[in-house]
Structure formats: C-alpha cells, structure tokens
Design an enzyme around this catalytic site. Structure first.
Site, mmCIF file in Angstrom:
data_model
loop_
_atom_site.group_PDB
_atom_site.id
_atom_site.type_symbol
_atom_site.label_atom_id
_atom_site.label_comp_id
_atom_site.label_asym_id
_atom_site.label_seq_id
_atom_site.Cartn_x
_atom_site.Cartn_y
_atom_site.Cartn_z
ATOM 1 N N GLU A 299 0.666 -1.382 -0.131
ATOM 2 C CA GLU A 299 0.051 0.122 -0.535
ATOM 3 C C GLU A 299 1.008 1.387 0.384
ATOM 4 O OE1 GLU A 299 -3.446 -0.203 2.687
ATOM 5 O OE2 GLU A 299 -3.838 1.715 2.780
ATOM 6 N N SER A 317 -1.549 -8.520 0.155
ATOM 7 C CA SER A 317 -2.177 -8.465 1.707
ATOM 8 C C SER A 317 -1.972 -6.874 1.609
ATOM 9 C CB SER A 317 -1.708 -9.185 2.390
ATOM 10 O OG SER A 317 -0.826 -8.991 3.182
ATOM 11 N N CYS A 318 -0.789 -6.433 1.721
ATOM 12 C CA CYS A 318 -0.690 -4.571 2.589
ATOM 13 C C CYS A 318 -1.495 -4.169 1.638
ATOM 14 C CB CYS A 318 1.194 -4.718 2.476
ATOM 15 S SG CYS A 318 1.801 -5.740 2.486
ATOM 16 N N THR A 319 -2.930 -3.943 1.275
ATOM 17 C CA THR A 319 -3.495 -2.651 0.830
ATOM 18 C C THR A 319 -4.837 -2.790 1.674
ATOM 19 O OG1 THR A 319 -4.782 -4.373 -1.059
ATOM 20 C CG2 THR A 319 -2.701 -2.901 -1.595
ATOM 21 N N CYS A 397 2.041 -7.912 7.456
ATOM 22 C CA CYS A 397 3.108 -7.709 6.634
ATOM 23 C C CYS A 397 3.055 -6.618 6.347
ATOM 24 C CB CYS A 397 2.247 -8.434 5.367
ATOM 25 S SG CYS A 397 2.438 -8.274 3.540
#
Lengths: 455, 455
Positions: A299, A317-319, A397
């Site tokens: 992100e 997954s980091c959004t 993460c």
C-alpha cells in the site's frame, strides 16, 4: 497521470464514447416496444449482438448481455450447474480464477454442491492433464480462465478442453476478450466490456447451442430469458463498437505492448534489488506484468507511485481494500508482499514506461530505507545461539518477513529461526522468502514458522 | 414523434446527459482503487449515493446501486426472504405488482416458499385491511408498489404499513420515485433510474438499518455486499443528478400533467364509443392514464397510433410482445382488449396531447370499421332460438368478444349465448364486456362461456 491499470478497468475507447453518445440519441427507447423508437433501439441491439458474436467467433443467438463480467460469471457458473444437474453437482475450477468464480463456487458449495480447485504451477498455469484428472463422472461444469488477471499467464484452454470428454467448460475471457482470439473448446464464455475499453455496465455471457442452461434467477423475458432486467442499449452499442475497434488494433498494439512489458520484466530485477517477477514469461497477456518487492508494504508503494504519477494495482495483502493476500499469488506460491501489477493501456507512450522504470528504483529504496535492512544479503556472520525465536505476533505484513531477514544472520549456518506471526500473509510470504533467498523452510505449526539458515 | 410511454422508459433528462458526459471524464476509474483517479471515482460515487439518499428520504449507507429496477426487486425480495427465514417462508404481495415481483415470487414458490397475492378492487387498489389480513405469523416479507405501472393507481402504502405489525415491507417505487415523495413505512425500497429520466443500467435498492437481509447471490465486496459486480459510476452519477433535477421540477410538472391527463380521462369516453378508462381517477400518478377500446386489436391500434406519430404502450394480450393479457388488468377485472396506456413525459407540450385527442377517434373507428359492427349497441331485435352457440375456437383476441357483440342480438332478451373460445384473453374479456354492456355473465365451463342477454 500515467494509467497502468487496464486490468482493473480500461479507459473508455474513443469509439465507445462516440457510439455511446450516438446511441443515447438513437437507441434510448425500450427495445421491447413496437413503436418506431422502440424498433430502432431493437435494431441497434440486434446489430450490436451480431458484432460481438462476430468478434468473439460465436453466433448472435448464443450471446446474452449482462450488466457486468461478474454477473456473466455468476449466471454462467450457477446457470450451467443448474442446467446440468443430471450430470451431478461437482464443479472444477483452477485455483487462480477471478473472485467471481470462487464466490460462485462457494455459493454452490453452501447449497450442497462439491467443488475442486485445480492447483497451478509457480508460473500460475494449470496442467491440462491435472485439470482433466479432477473431472469426475458427476462433474457438471469446469471453469478455466483464458488468462490470469493478476499475473497475465495464459491458460492452456484448448488443450484442456480437448481432454474434458464432453463436460461443459466455462471460459472466463474477461482479461483477453478483444485483445486475443477466443480459445477453442468453450461451452460457455464470459467477458466484460470495461476491460476492453467499452463502458461499464456491460458483460457478455455466451452459451453454445446445445449446452444446458437453467437460469438461477427469477424468470424474465429479456435476453432470451438468461439475464433479467431492462437492457442498457446505448452501453451495449458502445461495447460492441469498441470491441470491434480494439480487435482491429490488437495485432499492432499487442506487439508494441509485448515489447514494453518485456522491458519491464528484464529491467526491474536489474534496477531493484530483491524483486521477483511473477507469471509466465512467454505464454502471457501482452500488456500485463506483475512483480513483488521484498520487504515492502504494497500500500505504501502504491501510494508513492501514485504521488509520482503512476496508477498501478497490487495483489498484496498490504493494501486497505482487502485483508487477505491475493489467492492467485498464494496458489502460485510466490511472494505476496510488495506486489505491483502493471497493465498497460492501448496507445501508452513508450516514454511513460521508461519514466516508470526510471522512478521505480528510487521509490522502492525510499520505502525500504526506514527499515534499516542491510540489503541484498542478510549479515553472513553469526555466532549467536543455534536457535532464535522472533516474536512478530500482532505485526502486519511485511513486518514478519522483514524481522526474519534482519535477524537470520544471528544464528550460524545450520541454525534455525522460529518466527511467531499471526498475520495471514506470513503463511505465504515466509516460504516464498526462503525460496527466493535459498534458505530452507521447515514448515509451520500453527503460528510458528521454522526456517533453517543454509547460507 | 410524440413519445407518451415514459412508464416504459423516460427520455434521458438533459441533466443526466451532462452528468454522464462529465463523469465519463472524471469518474471512469475503478472506485475500489487507491490511486487518484480511483479515489475520484469513489468520491463521485459517494456523492451520488448521498444525493439519492437525500431525495428518497433515507441514509446513504442504506442505499445500494443495482443494474436495473428488476435486479433491485429480485435482490430485495429474495434477499429479504432469505434474511428473514426465521420468521417463516410466507410472502405476501398485491396482485398488481410488476412482473419482476411476480417472477421473484414464482421462484420463491418453486424453492418451497408460500406466496399469497392480495386482490385489488376494480380501480386497481388494495385494501389495507385485506392486505394486512393476508399476513401470517410466518410471513417473512410483504411487497406493495407505490403506484401501479399500468393504470397509475396509487396504493395505500403508509396505511397498509401501519397494519403490518413489524413484518418487513418492500415498496417498489419504480413508477413514482422522483415524481412523488416516497411513502412512509417501507423496510426495503426499490427504484429504477431510467423511469425518472436517468440512464439505463441503474437501479436502487435501499434496505433500512436493522432490516434483515441476506444476499441470494454469491458474495462480492461491492455495494456493501448487496450487489455483485463492477459499479457503473458514470451512470450512477447521472442517475443521481437527474433524480435531484426531476424532484425539483416535480411539483410544477405534476400539476400540469395531472390536468392534461384529466383531459384525456374526460374526453376519450366522449370522443370514442365503447371505451373504458381504468384506474383510480383521484389517487393516481399525475402523468399516466389507461383506457381500453372494445372490439379493437391492441397491436393494430398501437401500430396506427405509431404511424400517426404517437408512441404509447398496451397491456392487451393482442400485442406480439406477450401472449397473455396484462395480469394487472385481469386482477382489476377490466377489459384487456384494445388497451392503451398513455404516460406523459415531463415537458410534454399541451398541443401534443390535444393532437392525440384529435386523431384518436378516427384511428379507433378505422380499426373497427372492417368488423362491420353496428355500434354502439347490438341489434335489439332478435326472434331466433333461445340459445345460441358461437364457435370462436382458434380465434384470437379480440375476435371472440366481437363475435359475441355481433350475434347476441340473435337471441331474445332472456336467452343465452355460449361462446366457445380457447384464447386466454376471452376468460377476462367476456365477463368484462358483459359488465360494460350490462349483459349477465353466467360463468365458464372450460372453454365455454355462458352469457344471458338482459337488454
């Protein structure tokens, strides 16, 4: 801004805009009506259906227009399962289908059906033999995409279809329709106009003559009883016109975009340390490339690229849009952190791609800088205990992987590190990191991930 | 051409066209994305949701955009039934709901649910007490339209809602949204943008906070999990802008259209023999009026009106788009043959309505001329047998009624006529004709309809 996210939605094609404006004047009436303006709308709708059928290599009476690609997939999957109940209630799909397929499968399972997802290799590709082996006597439907939406890998659709022995095959062509010929062997075909430069609000569901289909929705007389609701004639007209236009440009543009994507595939790993380019390097969509940057929060990276004028997407997954990492990257067993998907629009300037390659290394370095990592390799020395426990519980993460990378050097070669992590992404990213860095992943017990230092 | 069929679809409001064009530039990107163009699309979508919520008197977080009014109804009905399964599986709706409600009810019944349709009076109106009496302890949902789409009768929604004792009520406001305030008492509300001058491709489903709802479709993260598929932001923006514009014009235009419709209601029976104007003369939509012309084939009449430059619709069985007569007219017990629905657009010129009234008598007379009927009354003489059998088997509407009208004079007053007819419309039209002409309808046995001559 440089828009590199046509896999989410393509900018409206100029032909689509012209056709839409004209059809708002000429095709605004109800095509089910018998007066002049109604008949005119009906003629435009019929002509659009002929165009779409011709470009997709099917028959007009096999085509129904839906309101989105997702609706086309949901109706196609559930309608084919319903229509083929006599065969059984088993559904087979690849593990890397679009979420609309996975969600339809979940619904089928919740309603008592059985579902098998066929694994893919590290390039994101199914094996035709493995796919065919998953088919059983009670399989009512198989689903396989033409090309993957996250990594661009083309699936061996025709080869797989040839092995299915008459089991109906739904091909989700959302990412390739208009750009590439439709692969042979489909029984049902789905696509989405806004992916090829048409307007939002139009999907395509084609059902081959003779393929059993029973709508999962209440009856309706529109679109041959397959798609309920008032038909959006102006949007359908624009979708058809732009499909024809895009198909006409495809050969030249695909060659150009293929070369630009090759540049990205080659140069990103040269320019940025600790990067993995994912997806099939050869059998792929011409315009799409995905890579993952270790130790980077997806992100944050997207935000920095946006500030630099580049719109890209991420399967990390980091959004904020999702809390679980991409099921596609997970199924491929590749790194999900720091993931960037670049999908180039038709007509993109070479300069824009060069500019992207110019700014990317600095941006990634800037995101990584505060982490204080000694990249590219972890400290080679050691001398600490044979076993180290890293408590990354509660850390999101990419922090668990960063901790591991930072501290693995504290154990000697042959020693082990146990990472405690409850972020779901760790389950994918710790093994993927080990594979990338040549360390040995020993497995997980619950939230405890064990790694042996081998270099 | 004079377009008098806004109840099918309204011409695109100029504000909708402007907003659509602007939003194709500003709101084309995926509103789920985090880069600038995505955030911009999201802001436009959020603003549109606020506007629609404000005009409909609800909260933005209660509103989901669908791809059509039909989809809104299907999801609303099936989702509310699913969400309220603990109450039971009984569904109540009025007999004159839109076909989308009836088809959703059929699906519910096919899936094991129970359905009751509440009758209406000859004006097309439910009785609040009768509606409430149909509700049972296991009723999971009640459905009532705000106004009828074929005859314009307003339903007593608020009065009915007050009697429902907490049973969720879905109000289908497709014909009134934007034009009239939303009636109080709804738990779920549905509407369709192209009925108020917005673009095709946008419906509205509002679900009040606290009302149980469980989507009948596979999961999807868009629109609060209620409506799967990519959101058509430009169309939604245009829908919202035109809703606000139409609402602002409504008071003045409604008064004007109400007066024009009153002219049609008053003068058509003066100008055309053997006409029945149907629907509530007072509690009605301002812009809509329906009448039925005896001895006329609806499709021929529509064709002649089209040639004369008037686009109207018909609920007759005598049109090619459907083989069964309007369930609305059938439930009201009024004549279904020769049916004409006039629904006037905002801004219609008074002259256009006057011109319609000027050409209508001649057109109806022209359609009737080849029938050789001695209108308005059948031959009063007689002298034939006490009983006459008319074999109209195989003859389509309106021929069975025409045969009856032509030949009833062959029996003396007190004698009976048996009409043999297998056209489904005869079941409705022979009793309706008897009521209109003061003859006594004795009932039917299979395809044999018995009528006693009383005048």
């Amino acid at each position: 801004m440089h828009y590199f996210d046509v896999a989410s939605t393509a900018p409206l094609h100029p032909v689509a805009r012209q056709a839409l404006t004209a059809a708002l004047d000429e095709g605004w009436a109800d095509p089910a009506r018998l007066y002049r303006s109604g008949r005119q709308a009906r003629m435009l709708l019929d002509a659009a259906r002929e165009t779409v059928a011709e470009v997709l290599g099917t028959r007009a009476d096999e085509i129904a227009f839906t309101s989105s690609g997702t609706q086309a997939v949901q109706l196609g999957v559930l309608g084919a399962l319903r229509g083929n109940r006599r065969r059984g209630s088993h559904l087979v799909h690849s593990a890397v289908e679009h979420s609309s397929v996975l969600h339809a499968a979940e619904r089928h399972e919740a309603d008592g059906g059985e579902v098998d997802a066929v694994p893919v290799d590290r390039l994101g590709r199914v094996s035709p033999a493995a796919f065919a082996a998953a088919v059983r006597p009670d399989t009512a439907l198989a689903v396989l995409q033409s090309a993957n939406h996250e990594v661009g890998t083309l699936q061996p659709v025709a080869e797989t279809a040839a092995l299915l022995d008459g089991v109906p095959l739904l091909v989700d062509a959302a990412q390739s329709a208009g750009r590439l010929p439709v692969p042979a062997g489909w029984s049902l075909l789905t696509a989405s106009a806004h992916k090829w430069g048409g307007p939002a609000g139009v999907g395509v569901l084609a059902v081959r003559k003779g393929v059993r289909y029973s709508s999962p929705l209440p009856a309706d007389e529109r679109e041959g009883g397959r798609v309920p609701g008032y038909v959006n004639v102006p949007a359908v007209v624009a979708a058809a016109a732009s499909l024809r236009a895009v198909r006409a440009e495809a050969e030249a543009e695909n060659a150009r975009l293929r070369e630009l994507v090759d540049r990205i595939r080659t140069r990103v790993p040269q320019l940025v340390p600790e990067v993995e380019v994912v997806g099939d390097p050869v059998h792929r969509l011409p315009h799409l490339v995905t890579f993952s940057c270790l130790y980077v929060d997806g992100e944050v990276l997207l935000g920095e690229l946006d500030r630099a004028g580049f719109a890209v997407n991420s399967g990390s997954s980091c959004t904020s849009s999702t809390l679980t990492p991409s099921h596609v990257l997970a199924a491929m067993g590749v790194l999900t952190e720091g993931n960037v998907r670049v999908s180039l629009p038709y007509g993109v300037a070479e300069d824009a791609v060069e500019r992207f390659l110019a700014v990317l290394p600095e941006i990634v370095a800037g995101v990584r800088a505060p982490l204080g990592l000694d990249l590219p390799a972890p400290a080679a020395a050691g001398g600490g205990a044979e076993e180290l426990v890293i408590d990354a519980l509660g850390k999101r993460c990419p922090l668990p992987v960063i901790e591991l990378a930072k501290r693995i050097g504290e154990v000697p070669v042959g020693g082990t590190v146990a990472v405690l992590a409850d972020d779901e992404a760790a389950r994918l990213d710790i093994p993927a990191w080990c594979e990338m860095r040549g360390q040995e992943y020993l497995g997980a017990e619950g939230n405890r991930y064990l790694v042996r230092r081998t270099n």
